[in-house]
Structures are given as C-alpha cells and as structure tokens.
Scaffold this motif. Sequence first.
Motif, PDB file in Angstrom:
ATOM      1  N   ASN A 173       1.517   4.960  -1.588  1.00 50.64           N
ATOM      2  CA  ASN A 173       2.914   4.970  -1.140  1.00 50.64           C
ATOM      3  C   ASN A 173       3.078   3.979   0.008  1.00 50.64           C
ATOM      4  OD1 ASN A 173       3.386   7.103  -2.971  1.00 50.64           O
ATOM      5  ND2 ASN A 173       2.675   8.581  -1.422  1.00 50.64           N
ATOM      6  N   ALA A 174       3.069   2.684  -0.316  1.00 50.70           N
ATOM      7  CA  ALA A 174       3.036   1.635   0.702  1.00 50.70           C
ATOM      8  C   ALA A 174       4.296   1.613   1.561  1.00 50.70           C
ATOM      9  CB  ALA A 174       2.831   0.272   0.047  1.00 50.70           C
ATOM     10  N   THR A 175       5.460   1.823   0.963  1.00 54.91           N
ATOM     11  CA  THR A 175       6.698   1.764   1.752  1.00 54.91           C
ATOM     12  C   THR A 175       6.761   2.903   2.764  1.00 54.91           C
ATOM     13  OG1 THR A 175       7.843   2.992   0.002  1.00 54.91           O
ATOM     14  CG2 THR A 175       7.979   0.582  -0.069  1.00 54.91           C
ATOM     15  N   VAL A 176       6.338   4.093   2.337  1.00 56.29           N
ATOM     16  CA  VAL A 176       6.311   5.232   3.270  1.00 56.29           C
ATOM     17  C   VAL A 176       5.280   4.970   4.364  1.00 56.29           C
ATOM     18  CG1 VAL A 176       5.924   7.706   3.513  1.00 56.29           C
ATOM     19  CG2 VAL A 176       7.009   6.800   1.437  1.00 56.29           C
ATOM     20  N   ALA A 177       4.130   4.416   3.989  1.00 50.74           N
ATOM     21  CA  ALA A 177       3.082   4.107   4.965  1.00 50.74           C
ATOM     22  C   ALA A 177       3.583   3.089   5.981  1.00 50.74           C
ATOM     23  CB  ALA A 177       1.843   3.569   4.258  1.00 50.74           C
TER      24      ALA A 177
END
Length: 946
Positions: A859-863
């Motif tokens: 979950n790159a955007t959340v990270a």
Amino acid sequence: MKGLSRFEGDWPAISALLDEALGLPRDERDTWLDGLAGERAAHRDALRALLAHQAQVETDDFLETLPPLFAQDQVSRDPGASAGSGVGAYRLIAELGRGGMGTVWLAERADGLVNRRVALKLPRIVWGDSLAERMARERQILATLEHPHIARLYDAGIDAQGRPFLAMEYVDGTPIDAFCRDRALSVRERVELLLQVMAAVGHAHSRLVVHRDLKPSNILVTQDAQVKLLDFGIAKLLQGDSTSRTALTELSGRALTLDYASPEQIRGEPLGTASDVYSLGVVAYELLAGARPYRLKRGSAAELEEVIAAAEVPLASSTGSDPALRRQLRGDLDAILNHALKKSPADRYPTMEAFAQDLRRWLDGQPVEARPDGLAYRAAKFVRRHRLPVAAGSVAVLALVVGASLALWQARQAQAEAATAQAVQGFLEGVFRANTADQADPAKARDTTARELLDRGAERIDAELRNAPAARLRLLTVLASMYQDLGLNEREVELQRQRLALARELYGPSSDEAVLAMAALANALGLATQRDEAAEQLKQASALLDARRDSDSVARLQVEIGQASLNRRTNPELAISFAERALAIARRDGASSRSDLLQVLHILGDAALFNKSFERAQAAYTEAVQLCEAHPPLGAGDLSLLYEFLGHSQRALGRYAEAETSMRKGMEAEVARKANPVRIAETQTHYAILLNQSGRFRDSLAALAPAWQWSQDAPADLPQRRWVRMWQARALANYGQTEAALAVSKGDVAVVGTPHAADGMDEQVLTDRAQALTSLGWLAEARTMLERSRQLQQAAGKPPGNLYAVALRRWLVQSGQAKDARVDFQTRRAAKKLPAAPTASEPVTDQVESAWLELSAGNATVAEAQARQALAAIRDGGHADYRRDHEARATLLLGQALLQQHRAAEARPVLQEAVRLHRLIYDPASSPLLVEAQAALTQAEQAPQR
C-alpha cells in the motif's frame, strides 16, 4: 628605596604583614602601622616604605614595580607578567588580586588541549626552598580534595622563568560577607550558606587536611548561591590530631589572618580540626550578627595570647542594632556560636559536622546540642513547632503550675535520661567489647560481620536491659533500622514487633510512641512483602489518630508516609492523595525534619510517575533534587536515583534535553561519591538507555562502556549484570552490529529455562535475539526464540507483551507474511480503541511502524502519507535531535514509497537524504538498514526517466 636589603632574612614575616596591610582601607593603614608592637614593630619601617612606594606610583601595578629588598638573584621578576603574556601553557588575561607573596591572574589554557579559564597563582618573591615547599604542599593538599564547594586544582608546575604556579578553578564569585550584605540575606539564608562551607571543610577534614585560614575572602559565593572555598595554601596535612612543624613553619612563622585565628593558632600550638571550627565560628558570628566577636590588637605574640585568654565573646544577640535580628539570634544561635568559640579546643564542637548538625537542628526547629536539654527548653520548642492556640488565661495558669513543679520534674527527667543514655552506652560497649576480649581467636573477632554483631546485640537486649525499658525501646528502634539498612527485612520485622509491644506497655496503646512503632512495623512488613498486615497496621494507627483529632503531628506524618509508600505502585492515585497530605504536614514550619520532607517528595514523585502524572512527578522530583543539592549530606544516597526518575518524567513529557541532563547528573553523582560499583553501573546503564531510545546508538555504546567493562567480572547471578548485557546487545543491534549483539546475548539466552534469579528479563532477551536473527535472515532460529518467549509468558499467566508483538511482526514481514503483520498491528490498536492508522498526535514510533507495514503490504500511497505525517511530527515537535533514527527510517520509507509508485525523480533526493542520515546514525560498515537505504538509492538512480 635604598637600605631595605637589611630585611632580606625577614621577608617571609614582612610578606605576611604586607598581606594584612593591603587588606585594610588606605586611611586605616597608618593607624595599623603605629599599633604594631613587639616583634612585629621591628618590621614597621620596611612596611611603611613599601606602602609609601605604592602611594607614589598610584597604580594597580604596585607589585610589578616592587622595590628590591635584597639581592637580585633572590627576586623572581617576570617583566612579561602582563595581560596577554604566557606562563607555561597559560595565557594571562587579567589580574584578579595580589598580596605580599604574589598575584592571582585570570588565565586560559593556550595550548589548545583544554578550553578552560583558570585562576593562576604566581609567586612574586622566592626565598630558598621555602616557597617551593609551600607551593608543593598546596598542590599535594588540593589534589586530594574533590568537593563541589572546594575550588579544584587543575594544574601545577614551573614556568619558563623558573617560578612555580598553580592553576586553580576560576570562581566568579563574591566574598561570603559581601554576598550576604549585598543581597540582604535573612538569617536562615545565611545559615544555609554556612552549611555549604561546613560541608566543604568537613570533606577536607575527612582527608586529614586543616584549612587554617578560614575567612570571608577565602569563601566565595557564585550568582546561583553556591559556595566555593579557596586557598588551602597554608593548610597542613594532619599527623595524628595535630599538624607537623616544617621548614616553612620555622622560616615564615605562623601564617594566619589574626581576626579569624584560633587561640591555639595565635599561641603557635599544634593544630587540629578544632582550629577550623573556631575560625568558621568567627565567620559565622560575623555573618549572623553583622560584626566580629572582637578585633585582636596588633601586638606581640605574648600580648595576643593575653587578649585571647581574657577576652569574653559577647553574645551575638547583644551586638546587633536591629531588634528583630537580636530576637532571632537570642537563645539557640547565641549558644551555637558560643560553643564554637570556646577557648579550649576540647570544649568546642568535636567536628565540623557536629557544628553543622546543630545549625540544621536550628533550621528544623529542633533542640540543639549546644543548649541544656531541659524541660522548659523542650516545651518551648514544642509550642513553637505546633503553635497551639492556647488562651491567654490558660497560659497564665499553666505557667504557675509549671513554675511550681519545674525544678523537681526536670531533676527526675534528667535522671531518667541520664540513666537511659548510660544504659544504652554500656550495652553497646559490652557488645563490641565482647567481640574482642571474649574471643579466644583474635582473627575470628576481626572477621565478625556487621550481621553477626547485630544478631549478638539483639539477643542480649532482653537479658541485659530488663530493668531499663526506655533504653531497650531505644535500642530496638536503632537495631531494627540497621537490619533494614542491611536488607534483612524479616529480622527487622521481629524487632519492630518487639518495639511496638514495649511502646504500648510503657506509654499506652494509643500513645505517639505506639503509633510511630506501628508505622515503622508497617514499613518493615511492606519491605518483607507482607502487604496485607502492613495495611492493617496503618489502618489501626490512623484510627487512633482520628480518635484524638490529630491531623498534623509527627506521628500522623509517619502514618501518611507509610500509606503513600505502601500504595505507590499498586494504587498510585490513592498514594498521591496520602503523599499530598503528608507533604502539607512536612511543609509546616518545624513540623518535620528535612529527611521527612525528602522522603515525602520521593514517594510523591514515584506515585505520580506510576500514575503517568508526569508533570506532578517532575515537580516533586525537581524539589527533592534541589533539597538534596542544598544540603549535600542529606541526600547523598538518594540524589542519583532522584535525578534518574526526574529524567524519566521529563522524557515522558517530551523534554528530551532536560531528561538527558538529569540522567547524566545522576550518573555523575554516583561516580563522584564513589558509590557501590553495582549502583554506578545501574546509573551508567540508565543514561545509556536514554541515549539509545533517542536514536544516538554510538553515544549509547560509549556511555555504556564502563558498565559493560564492569559486567565482565561481575558475579554471574547478579541481575544487574544481565541487565547491562541485555542493553549492550540491544544497543549493538540498533547500531547495526548485529552479529556482535548476538554474541553478547548468546550466554544470556542459555540461562533461560535453567534456575537463575527472577530478574524479569527473559522475554526481553529472547525477543531482542529474535529481532537480530530476523534482520540477518535466520528465520528458523528467530521463530524458535519467539516461541520460547511466548511459552514463558503463557506459563507466567501473562499475554505476550509489546516487545514480542514488534518482534513477531518483523518476522512475519521477513517471512513474506506482511499482510498478516499489518492485521496484527491494527487488531492490537483496535483492542485499545485506537484507529487503524496512527494520528499525528500519537507516538512517532507507531507512525513509522504503520508506514513500514503499509509499504510492506504493497500500500505505497498509504505508506507515503504515513511517512510524511511522521516526518512532519518529528520536525514540528522541536526534538528532532532525539528522533534522528525515526527521521532516517521515515525518510527511507517515503523514498521507497515513491519508488513503488514509479516516481523515481521525486524519490532520488529523498533517498539521498535517507542515506546521509543512516550514515550519521548507524555503523557504516555493517548496518543492514544502511545497506537497505543504499540499495533503494541505487534503484532510484538507475530507474528510467519518466
């Protein structure tokens, strides 16, 4: 200035007189010269010529142009001794003072080794070996004295001109008399300063050093009201109970300042510590009364002797013009000062500590030893402490009754007290004498331990003091306290039970003595983990006090202290309420001793810390620390612990710099007082833990190094040894030296599952090792450590703690189960009723871990959002220096999140910063985190441009 060479052989005596003259105002010097008599009068012409020469030049460079008294090869001149010139490794800055023997300069180290300003003492005149002897003596003496209120010796040597010099601690202070006068200090505040002086002199006496020249100009006070004692230059090392005669004594005579000299010093007799007691008594008299007890005539030694022998010291209360001051001095302070100024050394206070103890008693409103301990005196003290609202008519009636029976009562009371004291003394002498005379084997007597002596005394109390119950009660109290000091709690409980039974028999079941015994028994029971009975004792004691509406006595104070102490961990909120009530009693004027106040503040701070009331804890610990620092003997054993807990509360409040300072001071306090090596290792470890938790892993390892060295030879069964090793392994792992960390923890893991001290560290050691193994990819071994940790907690009836959860999530991610790790994190947060993702106000640690788990789960955007939130919290919180590891980790996660979103151009500068931060924090040769950051940067640099 011709003709002065005839005084060549008398220069040491002339020098001492010149010091006196230069200490007088100019308009008093002629009168002083005319008053010289006897052997001192022989030097009048030389002194008049020297002083006249000063008046002619009318500059501050009088001693720079000192007229030649004798042959040039015996005069040490330094034409370069001016501001900016060099003396050895030092550069002179400004002249601080001067006298017949030389000058004192403000100087700084010029060779770059140490950036420090010093007071540099330079002699002006040299006469054979005597000056070298004096300077060598001062160097020898000062090197042995390390005390916060004694100016330190930094260096000593011979400069290029062949002159000896001493580099002393530079003290930016004011003479104590001027300080008190300029700030219009109260009598109590002046006594507080005197106690600092006494602590310094007492320290010197404990090193067999007598100062011999105590006077206001040698006692400076800094702007923050801290005393510094100067000039041990005329002190002598004690030999037995007196000072030895040296060539210096024979040549220069008695070096002293007459107005503060003791009678035996005037007479040239051997000196002991009692001489300093007298001199400080004169200083104390002057500070408190505003005048010296008398000014000595400037006559011959014989005349001076006669004056000292005949002059009666007037009461300090009779010398002042202020009625309020006279009232404060009248009574106790008069008696204390007179006791210190007795003509015979044997009649004075036996030690400086005894002098100080009486002043502390006066501060606390307690009876002082310098006064007769009669009924009237004790009754007056009692009334002043409790301020009973007695009606005027009742007082008159009471005065008639007391007046009629006072003499008889006093006689009986004195006889009883004398009999008790004699019985106690005889008993103790018998115990110790039996250890020598009654032993067939002298070696066995020498090897008798403190525990054996205590046991022997406890066994003999009933048989030998059957007919002296008051003495028996007193000894039971003392011996019980000694057992507590040795950690023998069960034996202490036995004696406290005997004490309570005897107090009830002698004074009644509801007496103060009985209540105090109940409180002491409760404390002993609590230490012996018999909490229920301890609580019952305190409950009964409180009920007795309630029945007589006693809310503020010493007995009530002790019961409230007992309640607070018993509940400080199990029910800290309740403990705070008891401690607050105890504090209110302890603060009342004369209601308690400083030791009681310190104990209450310590307990209140502990309870507030356990209750997570960190502001209240910080306030209590801060006041306790200030109390200890103002009265060094009071809190010598508590100071480091108080600093340590103060640091914990400050860190919890986010005051990291203050916390670091407190922890460091706590460590330094234990090292300075040469405490038990175990305790020193504990304080060093606490300081290292704070640095480790602040992301300063290299500094943490450096701070821990002495404790780690100690642990190498410490007994294997000491919990403190294992604790030091655990933090050594943790700091190594955090720094990136993972294999070294595993080598340290290997032996401690082997202990788990075998009989060893219950130190509570098994889970931590196992989970730490699991994390280290996981970071190296040794997942099977790591899983074994985690399972052993879980089983240990299960066997103890406890759920796995946070350390286990963090280590398990690391293992899950490395095992390809990142989503399970993320679920575990969010499930635990839900159990605490927290949102799935940490908010900006939550700990940065949680925010960074959430970003890592989201990134690991894809979950790159959340990270990215979580990493940016964490970085903002770090930079906006004002404590970035104590969050560098989290900053480095969050920066790396942000760069990696951008890479996962194919935003390499944005990721490159972020990852460059991440690599820079990792190199600052972690071991550049072995850190897995640094390798990860460098790999991410390489990936970003090789990614195609978009």
